[in-house]
Enzyme design. Structure first.
Site, PDB file in Angstrom:
ATOM      1  N   ARG A 257      41.634 -15.502  37.023  1.00 65.74           N
ATOM      2  CA  ARG A 257      41.288 -15.206  35.845  1.00 65.74           C
ATOM      3  C   ARG A 257      42.100 -14.751  34.817  1.00 65.74           C
ATOM      4  NH1 ARG A 257      38.642 -19.173  37.297  1.00 65.74           N
ATOM      5  NH2 ARG A 257      37.134 -19.367  37.183  1.00 65.74           N
TER       6      ARG A 257
ATOM      7  N   SER B 170      32.309 -20.415  29.253  1.00 64.34           N
ATOM      8  CA  SER B 170      31.466 -19.623  30.522  1.00 64.34           C
ATOM      9  C   SER B 170      31.580 -18.268  29.296  1.00 64.34           C
ATOM     10  CB  SER B 170      31.723 -19.792  31.977  1.00 64.34           C
ATOM     11  OG  SER B 170      31.691 -20.438  32.602  1.00 64.34           O
TER      12      SER B 170
ATOM     13  N   GLU C 284      35.106 -12.845  30.047  1.00 58.21           N
ATOM     14  CA  GLU C 284      35.557 -14.449  30.204  1.00 58.21           C
ATOM     15  C   GLU C 284      36.708 -14.177  28.309  1.00 58.21           C
ATOM     16  OE1 GLU C 284      36.508 -18.551  31.829  1.00 58.21           O
ATOM     17  OE2 GLU C 284      35.033 -17.018  32.591  1.00 58.21           O
TER      18      GLU C 284
END
Length: 339
Positions: free
Chosen positions: A164, A236, A333
């Protein structure tokens, strides 16, 4: 091109947070973007690059310029018996690209089905699901520098991809605008099915085919994740934490049923953040108009007219409880704007 002032972004973020931008600019080509930058409309003021709005949480209005890509198109730039390289506009809806690749018999994107957002955001976040990250299929990224509208092409290796993570979230954050992403896709099967329950879901559908793998991913995601039209969310909210193998063994002694995914030659272990949150009792709970989804604890939802600050308060409570219970610090995130 479209230029608007004091523009509401409520319909442009999947959390459905009511926030305004001082100025909103929608462009449909790299030439239009170049003219915007060269006209000094974005000089010395905050700039927000907006894609599908699926990874944003506004906690206040945005006092600056929002640049929103409407660059579309999928073009083959290289094609042989083994693979195809395509150039895709940053404004293309991500799942439209995945559907296109599957329909054309190209392998590599199927595990990333129905991830929300646009193509331009994919390399920034290095999106991933079911054992695949977009870095596995990216060839290069193209765009313009905000300081002078100069053109850049950055290779996959230069993107500094990690979990990520990418150069677009570090040294190039706020410095560039992505206009096109190049993907290298295979023409022969090379399925990755050993993550979670994916292989079981594929087997329910029959043969292992490109279409069935995509459908299996869709089935699993839709069974767990809320529709943003019903409950605003950004998918998420937290990254799955990656810990050392030593720390994992200590946790496993205390929690024998802890799920895990071993990475990088057994030196690191990924733990599902949703499991940690659920173990702390947050699944299905809420604070005011902000809640934790009742099917997937990794997803925070807008239960009505939640403010960004309500969702942040909920996230902070969860982070504290997880750290106190497991000594693991959750990392968000989503991109929080105005915090």
């Amino acid at each position: 091109m479209k230029i608007l002032s004091n523009y509401s972004l409520k319909h442009l973020n999947t959390f459905g947070i009511d926030a305004n931008a001082d100025k909103y600019i929608f462009y449909t080509s790299e030439d239009e973007l170049k003219s915007i930058i060269e006209s000094d409309q974005v000089r010395d003021i905050p700039v927000l690059i907006l894609g599908g709005g699926s990874n944003l949480l506004f906690v206040s209005d945005f006092n600056g310029v929002v640049l929103h890509s409407g660059i579309h198109g999928v073009e083959k730039v290289q094609d042989n018996d083994q693979e195809v390289t395509i150039r895709v506009g940053s404004g293309v809806v991500w799942d439209d690209l995945v559907r296109w690749s599957v329909d054309n018999g190209f392998y590599g994107l199927e595990n990333l089905s129905i991830i929300p957002g646009n193509v331009g955001a994919a390399p920034v976040q290095n999106i991933g699901a079911y054992g695949v990250e977009v870095k596995d299929v990216i060839d290069k990224v193209e765009g313009l520098y905000l300081k002078d509208a100069s053109h850049f092409v950055i290779s996959r290796d230069e993107c500094q991809f990690d979990y990520r993570q990418s150069i677009f979230k570090t040294s190039l954050k706020g410095e560039v605008v992505i206009t096109y992403v190049y993907f290298r896709l295979k023409k022969q099967p090379g399925f990755i099915l050993d993550y979670g329950s994916l292989i079981d879901e594929v087997n329910k559908l029959g043969e292992i085919t490109l279409e069935n793998v995509r459908q299996a991913v869709i089935n699993i995601r839709q069974s767990k994740l809320p529709d943003p039209e019903e409950f605003g969310n950004a998918g998420s909210f937290f990254k799955n934490p990656v810990i050392s193998f030593t720390q994992f063994l200590d946790l496993q002694n205390s929690f024998p049923g802890i799920p895990y995914f071993i990475m990088e030659e057994n030196s690191l272990v990924k733990i599902p953040a949703g499991w940690l949150i659920e173990k702390c009792g947050w699944k299905g709970k809420s604070i005011g108009n902000a809640g934790v989804h009742h099917k997937q604890a990794l997803v925070l939802v807008n239960l009505g007219n939640a403010s960004g600050n309500e969702i942040i308060e909920l996230a902070e409570r969860i982070e504290t409880d997880v750290f106190n219970a497991f000594s693991i610090k959750l990392e968000r995130e989503v991109n929080v704007v105005g915090f």
